[in-house]
Enzyme design. Structure first.
Site, PDB file in Angstrom:
ATOM      1  N   ASN A 127       3.094  -1.968 -18.212  1.00 34.43           N
ATOM      2  CA  ASN A 127       3.268  -1.821 -16.758  1.00 34.43           C
ATOM      3  C   ASN A 127       1.921  -2.002 -16.046  1.00 34.43           C
ATOM      4  O   ASN A 127       1.262  -1.043 -15.641  1.00 34.43           O
ATOM      5  CB  ASN A 127       3.886  -0.461 -16.442  1.00 34.43           C
ATOM      6  CG  ASN A 127       4.371  -0.364 -15.011  1.00 34.43           C
ATOM      7  OD1 ASN A 127       3.983  -1.166 -14.159  1.00 34.43           O
ATOM      8  ND2 ASN A 127       5.234   0.607 -14.745  1.00 34.43           N
TER       9      ASN A 127
ATOM     10  N   GLY B  64       0.790  -1.233   0.000  1.00 31.26           N
ATOM     11  CA  GLY B  64       0.000   0.000   0.000  1.00 31.26           C
ATOM     12  C   GLY B  64       0.819   1.278   0.000  1.00 31.26           C
ATOM     13  O   GLY B  64       0.268   2.375   0.177  1.00 31.26           O
TER      14      GLY B  64
ATOM     15  N   TYR C 194      -3.004   3.489 -11.010  1.00 30.59           N
ATOM     16  CA  TYR C 194      -3.561   4.770 -11.446  1.00 30.59           C
ATOM     17  C   TYR C 194      -5.070   4.675 -11.685  1.00 30.59           C
ATOM     18  O   TYR C 194      -5.810   5.622 -11.399  1.00 30.59           O
ATOM     19  CB  TYR C 194      -2.847   5.242 -12.722  1.00 30.59           C
ATOM     20  CG  TYR C 194      -1.370   5.492 -12.539  1.00 30.59           C
ATOM     21  CD1 TYR C 194      -0.889   6.147 -11.402  1.00 30.59           C
ATOM     22  CD2 TYR C 194      -0.436   5.079 -13.482  1.00 30.59           C
ATOM     23  CE1 TYR C 194       0.465   6.373 -11.229  1.00 30.59           C
ATOM     24  CE2 TYR C 194       0.923   5.314 -13.313  1.00 30.59           C
ATOM     25  CZ  TYR C 194       1.360   5.959 -12.179  1.00 30.59           C
ATOM     26  OH  TYR C 194       2.707   6.189 -12.001  1.00 30.59           O
TER      27      TYR C 194
ATOM     28  N   GLU D 251       2.367   9.472 -17.810  1.00 33.34           N
ATOM     29  CA  GLU D 251       2.532   8.480 -18.879  1.00 33.34           C
ATOM     30  C   GLU D 251       3.301   7.305 -18.318  1.00 33.34           C
ATOM     31  O   GLU D 251       4.087   7.439 -17.371  1.00 33.34           O
ATOM     32  CB  GLU D 251       3.245   9.082 -20.092  1.00 33.34           C
ATOM     33  CG  GLU D 251       4.618   9.576 -19.796  1.00 33.34           C
ATOM     34  CD  GLU D 251       5.112  10.591 -20.826  1.00 33.34           C
ATOM     35  OE1 GLU D 251       4.311  11.214 -21.528  1.00 33.34           O
ATOM     36  OE2 GLU D 251       6.340  10.754 -20.897  1.00 33.34           O
TER      37      GLU D 251
HETATM   38  C1  LIG Z   1       3.893   0.503  -9.517  1.00 28.21           C
HETATM   39  C2  LIG Z   1       4.469   0.509  -8.101  1.00 28.21           C
HETATM   40  C3  LIG Z   1       4.888   1.932  -7.748  1.00 28.21           C
HETATM   41  C4  LIG Z   1       3.369   0.048  -7.131  1.00 28.21           C
HETATM   42  O1  LIG Z   1       3.901   0.161  -5.794  1.00 28.21           O
HETATM   43  P1  LIG Z   1       3.290  -0.672  -4.566  1.00 28.21           P
HETATM   44  O2  LIG Z   1       3.669   0.030  -3.305  1.00 28.21           O
HETATM   45  O3  LIG Z   1       3.671  -2.087  -4.701  1.00 28.21           O
HETATM   46  O4  LIG Z   1       1.731  -0.533  -4.816  1.00 28.21           O
HETATM   47  P2  LIG Z   1       0.594  -0.718  -3.707  1.00 28.21           P
HETATM   48  O5  LIG Z   1       0.959  -1.800  -2.753  1.00 28.21           O
HETATM   49  O6  LIG Z   1       0.253   0.611  -3.135  1.00 28.21           O
HETATM   50  O7  LIG Z   1      -0.578  -1.262  -4.620  1.00 28.21           O
HETATM   51  C5  LIG Z   1      -1.633  -0.430  -5.024  1.00 28.21           C
HETATM   52  C6  LIG Z   1      -2.391  -1.086  -6.132  1.00 28.21           C
HETATM   53  O8  LIG Z   1      -1.613  -1.082  -7.330  1.00 28.21           O
HETATM   54  C7  LIG Z   1      -1.907  -2.262  -8.060  1.00 28.21           C
HETATM   55  N1  LIG Z   1      -0.729  -3.111  -8.099  1.00 28.21           N
HETATM   56  C8  LIG Z   1       0.442  -2.930  -7.450  1.00 28.21           C
HETATM   57  N2  LIG Z   1       1.304  -3.920  -7.772  1.00 28.21           N
HETATM   58  C9  LIG Z   1       0.653  -4.733  -8.623  1.00 28.21           C
HETATM   59  C10 LIG Z   1       1.022  -5.914  -9.318  1.00 28.21           C
HETATM   60  N3  LIG Z   1       2.237  -6.470  -9.167  1.00 28.21           N
HETATM   61  N4  LIG Z   1       0.112  -6.474 -10.151  1.00 28.21           N
HETATM   62  C11 LIG Z   1      -1.110  -5.936 -10.308  1.00 28.21           C
HETATM   63  N5  LIG Z   1      -1.527  -4.807  -9.680  1.00 28.21           N
HETATM   64  C12 LIG Z   1      -0.647  -4.227  -8.851  1.00 28.21           C
HETATM   65  C13 LIG Z   1      -3.028  -2.953  -7.336  1.00 28.21           C
HETATM   66  O9  LIG Z   1      -4.251  -2.403  -7.773  1.00 28.21           O
HETATM   67  C14 LIG Z   1      -2.733  -2.539  -5.913  1.00 28.21           C
HETATM   68  O10 LIG Z   1      -3.812  -2.660  -5.047  1.00 28.21           O
HETATM   69  P3  LIG Z   1      -4.024  -4.079  -4.241  1.00 28.21           P
HETATM   70  O11 LIG Z   1      -2.733  -4.398  -3.549  1.00 28.21           O
HETATM   71  O12 LIG Z   1      -5.144  -3.770  -3.297  1.00 28.21           O
HETATM   72  O13 LIG Z   1      -4.370  -5.087  -5.299  1.00 28.21           O
HETATM   73  C15 LIG Z   1       5.661  -0.470  -7.944  1.00 28.21           C
HETATM   74  O14 LIG Z   1       5.300  -1.717  -8.514  1.00 28.21           O
HETATM   75  C16 LIG Z   1       6.943   0.023  -8.599  1.00 28.21           C
HETATM   76  O15 LIG Z   1       7.757   0.708  -7.971  1.00 28.21           O
HETATM   77  N6  LIG Z   1       7.137  -0.341  -9.872  1.00 28.21           N
HETATM   78  C17 LIG Z   1       8.355   0.083 -10.592  1.00 28.21           C
HETATM   79  C18 LIG Z   1       8.311   1.558 -10.952  1.00 28.21           C
HETATM   80  C19 LIG Z   1       7.100   1.874 -11.803  1.00 28.21           C
HETATM   81  O16 LIG Z   1       6.674   1.074 -12.632  1.00 28.21           O
HETATM   82  N7  LIG Z   1       6.566   3.080 -11.616  1.00 28.21           N
HETATM   83  C20 LIG Z   1       5.452   3.573 -12.398  1.00 28.21           C
HETATM   84  C21 LIG Z   1       5.963   4.143 -13.672  1.00 28.21           C
HETATM   85  S1  LIG Z   1       4.862   5.340 -14.290  1.00 28.21           S
END
Ligand SMILES: CC(C)(COP(=O)(O)OP(=O)(O)OC[C@H]1O[C@@H](n2cnc3c(N)ncnc32)[C@H](O)[C@@H]1OP(=O)(O)O)[C@@H](O)C(=O)NCCC(=O)NCCS
Length: 163
Positions: free
Chosen positions: A123, A94, A130, A118
């Site tokens: 991803n 979260g 988002y 974007e």
């Molecule tokens: C995208 C990112 C920031 C999400 O961070 P996170 O702290 O793991 O996300 P959260 O735990 O707050 O998850 C929020 C929601 O995002 C979605 N989500 C996060 N990871 C996911 C995954 N691996 N697969 C599917 N949905 C996912 C889900 O809807 C999730 O809600 P849920 O846990 O109730 O299902 C992380 O995966 C990351 O750092 N990725 C690499 C950098 C990146 O891609 N940044 C965005 C570029 S624009």
């Protein structure tokens, strides 16, 4: 307030979001380096000097460890969320939800307006994140990203003014 965290009734995780300082840069560079097309330390540092720029980090309440960050810019009613990343070992707790909620509250407090971003078309985690916040797809840029080559999806959300 129009901008709220879509976490429902879940217990909030033990992380706090606060403005990024110069002392956080080292940790932020490490987090960013885990992702495709990472910004360099210089790019991340210079973002802190941009007019209308905003940067926040998430830190673990217990250890003070910086485990995620978000940054963007706002200018005359338009904002762009430029980067968000969470350290691999802290994902799915979260943290990104807290970071996006904080950023959108900040944008609302600045007067709101349209917020753009974007992302790489493949991803799925970021897309899901988002969409949870009400961002909608408004365009696609063919082969926009390099290494690997990939389309960009453009998203936007109207943020109402608030405090
Ligand atoms: C995208 C990112 C920031 C999400 O961070 P996170 O702290 O793991 O996300 P959260 O735990 O707050 O998850 C929020 C929601 O995002 C979605 N989500 C996060 N990871 C996911 C995954 N691996 N697969 C599917 N949905 C996912 C889900 O809807 C999730 O809600 P849920 O846990 O109730 O299902 C992380 O995966 C990351 O750092 N990725 C690499 C950098 C990146 O891609 N940044 C965005 C570029 S624009």
């Amino acid at each position: 307030m129009e901008v709220s965290s879509p976490q429902g009734n879940r217990e909030p995780p033990p992380f706090s979001v606060r403005p990024m300082t110069g002392a956080d840069l080292e940790a932020v560079v490490v987090i960013e380096s885990e992702n495709p097309s990472p910004w360099t330390a210089g790019q991340l540092a210079s973002e802190r000097d941009q007019d209308g720029g905003w940067q926040f980090v998430a830190e673990a309440d217990a250890s003070g460890l910086v485990c995620g960050f978000v940054c963007g810019r706002s200018c005359v009613g338009e904002s762009e969320l430029l980067k968000i990343a969470v350290s691999r070992e802290y994902r799915r707790q979260g943290i990104a939800v807290q970071l996006v909620a904080h950023a959108l509250h900040y944008v609302a407090a600045q007067g709101g307006g349209c917020c753009f971003l974007e992302l790489r078309a493949a991803n799925i985690p970021a897309l899901a994140l988002y969409e949870r916040f009400g961002f909608r797809r408004v365009g696609r840029r063919k082969n926009y990203y390099a290494s690997p080559t990939e389309d960009a999806i453009l998203m936007e959300k109207v943020v109402l003014p608030g405090n």
